[in-house]
Design an enzyme around this catalytic site. Structure first.
Site, mmCIF file in Angstrom:
data_model
loop_
_atom_site.group_PDB
_atom_site.id
_atom_site.type_symbol
_atom_site.label_atom_id
_atom_site.label_comp_id
_atom_site.label_asym_id
_atom_site.label_seq_id
_atom_site.Cartn_x
_atom_site.Cartn_y
_atom_site.Cartn_z
ATOM 1 N N ASN A 111 0.769 -1.090 0.142
ATOM 2 C CA ASN A 111 0.091 -0.007 0.059
ATOM 3 C C ASN A 111 0.856 1.180 0.103
ATOM 4 O O ASN A 111 1.897 1.329 0.461
ATOM 5 C CB ASN A 111 -1.018 0.072 1.061
ATOM 6 C CG ASN A 111 -1.777 -1.318 1.465
ATOM 7 O OD1 ASN A 111 -2.083 -1.718 0.095
ATOM 8 N ND2 ASN A 111 -2.609 -1.523 2.254
ATOM 9 N N HIS A 128 5.916 -0.826 -2.622
ATOM 10 C CA HIS A 128 5.464 -0.039 -3.823
ATOM 11 C C HIS A 128 5.518 1.368 -3.619
ATOM 12 O O HIS A 128 5.017 2.156 -4.483
ATOM 13 C CB HIS A 128 3.954 -0.459 -4.098
ATOM 14 C CG HIS A 128 3.889 -2.028 -4.661
ATOM 15 N ND1 HIS A 128 2.790 -2.415 -5.025
ATOM 16 C CD2 HIS A 128 5.047 -2.806 -5.208
ATOM 17 C CE1 HIS A 128 2.976 -3.836 -5.473
ATOM 18 N NE2 HIS A 128 4.397 -4.117 -5.694
ATOM 19 N N ALA A 245 -10.471 -7.661 7.217
ATOM 20 C CA ALA A 245 -9.179 -7.511 8.164
ATOM 21 C C ALA A 245 -9.561 -6.898 9.391
ATOM 22 O O ALA A 245 -9.162 -7.424 10.702
ATOM 23 C CB ALA A 245 -7.981 -6.660 7.609
HETATM 24 P P1 OAD Z 1 -6.048 -5.651 -5.028
HETATM 25 O O1 OAD Z 1 -7.025 -4.492 -5.270
HETATM 26 O O2 OAD Z 1 -5.533 -6.329 -6.325
HETATM 27 O O3 OAD Z 1 -6.695 -6.636 -3.992
HETATM 28 C C1 OAD Z 1 -7.402 -6.408 -2.762
HETATM 29 C C2 OAD Z 1 -7.746 -7.527 -2.159
HETATM 30 O O4 OAD Z 1 -8.093 -7.294 -0.856
HETATM 31 C C3 OAD Z 1 -8.848 -8.591 -2.729
HETATM 32 O O5 OAD Z 1 -8.010 -10.063 -2.857
HETATM 33 C C4 OAD Z 1 -9.770 -8.479 -1.999
HETATM 34 O O6 OAD Z 1 -10.702 -9.765 -1.911
HETATM 35 C C5 OAD Z 1 -9.195 -8.194 -0.439
HETATM 36 N N1 OAD Z 1 -10.028 -7.264 0.106
HETATM 37 C C6 OAD Z 1 -11.126 -6.428 0.276
HETATM 38 N N2 OAD Z 1 -11.430 -6.025 1.248
HETATM 39 C C7 OAD Z 1 -10.746 -6.675 2.224
HETATM 40 C C8 OAD Z 1 -10.981 -6.640 3.542
HETATM 41 N N3 OAD Z 1 -11.634 -5.712 4.291
HETATM 42 N N4 OAD Z 1 -10.021 -7.044 4.393
HETATM 43 C C9 OAD Z 1 -9.325 -7.996 3.961
HETATM 44 N N5 OAD Z 1 -9.154 -8.263 2.480
HETATM 45 C C10 OAD Z 1 -10.093 -7.344 1.927
HETATM 46 O O7 OAD Z 1 -4.873 -5.171 -4.174
HETATM 47 P P2 OAD Z 1 -3.349 -5.704 -4.128
HETATM 48 O O8 OAD Z 1 -3.225 -7.184 -4.097
HETATM 49 O O9 OAD Z 1 -2.887 -4.948 -2.872
HETATM 50 O O10 OAD Z 1 0.613 -2.199 -7.582
HETATM 51 O O11 OAD Z 1 -2.696 -4.864 -5.298
HETATM 52 C C11 OAD Z 1 -1.287 -5.389 -5.728
HETATM 53 C C12 OAD Z 1 -0.885 -4.185 -6.116
HETATM 54 O O12 OAD Z 1 -1.566 -4.154 -7.544
HETATM 55 C C13 OAD Z 1 -0.841 -2.550 -5.669
HETATM 56 O O13 OAD Z 1 -0.116 -2.488 -4.875
HETATM 57 C C14 OAD Z 1 -0.928 -2.070 -6.894
HETATM 58 C C15 OAD Z 1 -1.764 -2.731 -8.002
HETATM 59 O O14 OAD Z 1 -1.732 -2.293 -9.095
HETATM 60 C C16 OAD Z 1 1.060 -0.934 -7.944
HETATM 61 O O15 OAD Z 1 0.613 0.211 -7.777
HETATM 62 C C17 OAD Z 1 2.527 -1.329 -8.416
#
Ligand code: OAD
Length: 255
Positions: A111, A128, A245
């Site tokens: 994040n 990131h 979370a």
């Molecule tokens: P994503 O937006 O891809 O995924 C978010 C995840 O959080 C999903 O698997 C949801 O199911 C989960 N989720 C949603 N609400 C939640 C909650 N209340 N508690 C727990 N989990 C929950 O986000 P990231 O995996 O962080 O990169 O994305 C990875 C990277 O892709 C980011 O850092 C960014 C993006 O492009 C860059 O900017 C390089």
């Protein structure tokens, strides 16, 4: 998304997850956008709202978008800065910070917000980058861009660099760019030396960050996943907690 509280979490799973964390020793929390969702910060894969509805975040966060339409990309990041600065850490961020009272905790986050730090976490590696660390797009010198405008605008010219004729850019990693070396190396060291890893709110699809849970597992480190939805993680996860979370981390991480 539906509300999933700890009542809805399989209590056997919660017991198994707590047991996986029981060994003591260093704990690593790997967080993604889902960690901040309950603070009102939209995840990357959530639909955007309002002015930004018609834009795909995965297309704005690229060097190509910056070359083609710098002012739109800058306006989008400044809006996200404003959004994050008005958001508050949620119960999940607070539980991670409170766990420092009884064990060694390292946060490795994808994040670009500062909600872990504002909750009180002292060791946070941003693999990131950060929304708040602007730098020149040409010479990489830090640029003070001042506070973001509180009103929504769809185009904004980034300020000029004071050292060269470059422009301020967000200090985040865009798709196709390399990760900053120091936080990445710290992340690898932390997960391989951990006694347990908790992966929270990440789709597990964006590499190399998505490889950290399997790196931990290959070192025999138990991996607990907290995610109410599906993710790209699989056999590297020892226990899945299908919950938000903010609702399950306090129960998972208390003494
Ligand atoms: P994503 O937006 O891809 O995924 C978010 C995840 O959080 C999903 O698997 C949801 O199911 C989960 N989720 C949603 N609400 C939640 C909650 N209340 N508690 C727990 N989990 C929950 O986000 P990231 O995996 O962080 O990169 O994305 C990875 C990277 O892709 C980011 O850092 C960014 C993006 O492009 C860059 O900017 C390089």
């Amino acid at each position: 998304m539906s509300e999933v509280g700890t009542d809805a979490v399989n209590t056997d799973e919660l017991t198994r997850a707590r047991r996986a964390l029981q060994r003591g020793g260093p704990l690593v929390v790997l967080s993604g956008a889902g960690m901040s969702a309950e603070s009102g910060v939209p995840t990357f894969r959530d639909a955007q709202t309002g002015l930004w509805e018609r834009y795909d975040p995965t297309e704005l966060a690229t060097p190509g978008a910056w070359r083609r339409d710098r002012d739109t990309v800058w306006a989008w990041y400044r809006w996200r800065e404003h959004l994050v600065s008005t958001a508050e850490p949620n119960a999940g961020h607070l539980a991670v910070a409170e766990a420092q009272a009884h064990r060694d905790v390292t946060v490795v986050t994808q994040n670009v917000d500062d909600l872990h730090e504002r909750a009180g976490s002292r060791r946070v590696h941003h693999v990131h980058g950060s929304l708040f660390a602007h730098r020149c797009d040409t010479c990489a010198a830090p640029v003070d861009a001042g506070p973001p405008p509180p009103e929504l605008v769809d185009r904004l010219a980034p300020p000029l660099c004071t050292h060269c004729d470059g422009r301020a850019r967000p200090g985040v990693v865009w798709f196709g760019e390399s990760l900053p070396e120091a936080p990445w190396e710290a992340a690898v060291t932390a997960v391989t030396a951990a006694s347990a890893v908790v992966v929270v709110g990440t789709s597990g699809l964006v590499h190399p960050a998505a490889s950290l849970p399997s790196l931990a597992a290959s070192h025999g480190v138990p991996v607990v996943e907290v995610n109410p939805g599906p993710s790209g993680l699989g056999r590297e996860v020892s226990v899945h907690l299908r919950a938000q979370a903010g609702q399950v981390l306090p129960a998972l991480l208390d003494r």
